[in-house]
Design a protein around this motif. Structure first.
Motif, PDB file in Angstrom:
ATOM      1  N   VAL A 279       0.736  -1.181   0.207  1.00  0.00           N
ATOM      2  CA  VAL A 279      -0.054   0.104  -0.010  1.00  0.00           C
ATOM      3  C   VAL A 279       0.941   1.330   0.032  1.00  0.00           C
ATOM      4  CG1 VAL A 279      -1.821   1.290   1.238  1.00  0.00           C
ATOM      5  CG2 VAL A 279      -1.784  -1.287   1.056  1.00  0.00           C
ATOM      6  N   ARG A 280       1.718   1.033   0.882  1.00  0.00           N
ATOM      7  CA  ARG A 280       2.579   2.404   0.969  1.00  0.00           C
ATOM      8  C   ARG A 280       3.536   2.383  -0.431  1.00  0.00           C
ATOM      9  NH1 ARG A 280       5.924   0.576   4.604  1.00  0.00           N
ATOM     10  NH2 ARG A 280       4.844   1.557   6.230  1.00  0.00           N
ATOM     11  N   TYR A 281       3.848   1.282  -1.051  1.00  0.00           N
ATOM     12  CA  TYR A 281       4.833   1.476  -2.223  1.00  0.00           C
ATOM     13  C   TYR A 281       3.863   2.089  -3.456  1.00  0.00           C
ATOM     14  CZ  TYR A 281       7.585   0.087  -6.111  1.00  0.00           C
ATOM     15  OH  TYR A 281       8.674  -0.221  -7.309  1.00  0.00           O
ATOM     16  N   VAL A 282       2.706   1.645  -3.757  1.00  0.00           N
ATOM     17  CA  VAL A 282       1.837   1.996  -4.887  1.00  0.00           C
ATOM     18  C   VAL A 282       1.705   3.572  -4.595  1.00  0.00           C
ATOM     19  CG1 VAL A 282       1.085   0.101  -5.414  1.00  0.00           C
ATOM     20  CG2 VAL A 282      -0.409   1.328  -3.999  1.00  0.00           C
ATOM     21  N   ASN A 283       1.509   3.973  -3.175  1.00  0.00           N
ATOM     22  CA  ASN A 283       1.261   5.584  -2.901  1.00  0.00           C
ATOM     23  C   ASN A 283       2.719   6.553  -3.338  1.00  0.00           C
ATOM     24  OD1 ASN A 283      -1.370   5.510  -2.104  1.00  0.00           O
ATOM     25  ND2 ASN A 283      -0.875   4.892   0.115  1.00  0.00           N
TER      26      ASN A 283
END
Length: 225
Positions: free
Chosen positions: A129-133
């Motif tokens: 989730v953090r990565y795609v953000n």
């Protein structure tokens, strides 16, 4: 295959930032359990392979597309992608250090040894989730398998990935005409509707027959870009 009287043997148990992760052996199978929730085992891998194949076929003849695989698990998706010379860059995001370690020097290493040595492959220890953000990278396909489905997440924080905001982040890292593929243990009409509402196109669900019970599925959609 394990029999009913076999007792699973715990091979490793780790406490990570998102709770407990366990690797156990049940007969001939290796199983990953997260916070008491069964995630996957080495029994088949058919649905994980279809997840990757369905995304690749949806890209038609796009040369050397880049794929982001969300969740390393037992490694079926990574191994299958690396065995296909049509893929270009292969990036795997896995937030559990224990799972990455089990592949690098533990009981799961034999399942992904060749894939991990492939120069196209990169494994990142980070939260999806953090990565795609936050990432500035883009991909032609996102193959996501971090939960038992949009309606049955492993941790509460994962639910945001399947919301309007989470899908907007997925769309942001997809190249024009890129494909989102999401594995689920059961169909989710609500998630299909969310995909349409988020601007994704060509939304469809492919069923994967199982021995008994509701079929596994892969939700597929083309990004709005």
């Amino acid at each position: 295959m394990p029999t009913s009287y076999e007792i699973p043997e715990v091979l490793d148990r780790r406490e990570g930032p998102h709770g407990e992760v366990v690797l156990r052996r049940h007969g001939e199978l290796l199983q990953i359990i997260a916070n008491g929730c069964f995630l996957m085992d080495t029994s088949d891998g058919r649905s994980e392979r279809l997840l990757v194949d369905a995304a690749r076929e949806a890209l038609d003849d796009r040369p050397e597309p880049a794929v982001l695989i969300g969740g390393l698990g037992v490694g079926f998706s990574l191994a299958h992608a690396a065995a296909d010379p049509r893929w270009g860059r292969i990036t795997v995001v896995e937030r559990e250090r224990a799972i990455i370690g089990w592949h690098r020097e533990g009981p799961l290493s034999g399942l992904t040894e060749q894939a991990r040595s492939d120069p196209r492959t990169k494994i990142l220890e980070t939260d999806l989730v953090r990565y795609v953000n936050e990432t500035s990278d883009t991909f032609d396909a996102l193959c996501l398998d971090i939960d038992n489905g949009p309606d049955w997440t492993v941790t509460e924080g994962n639910s945001g990935l399947y919301s309007d905001a989470g899908l907007a982040s997925c769309a942001r890292v997809l190249s024009p005409g890129g494909v989102l593929a999401v594995w689920s243990a059961q169909p989710s009409p609500e998630f299909e509707e969310t995909l349409w509402n988020a601007g994704f196109k060509q939304v469809r669900t492919e069923e994967i027959p199982v021995a008994r019970g509701v079929p596994d599925v892969v939700h597929l959609a083309v990004g709005p870009g």
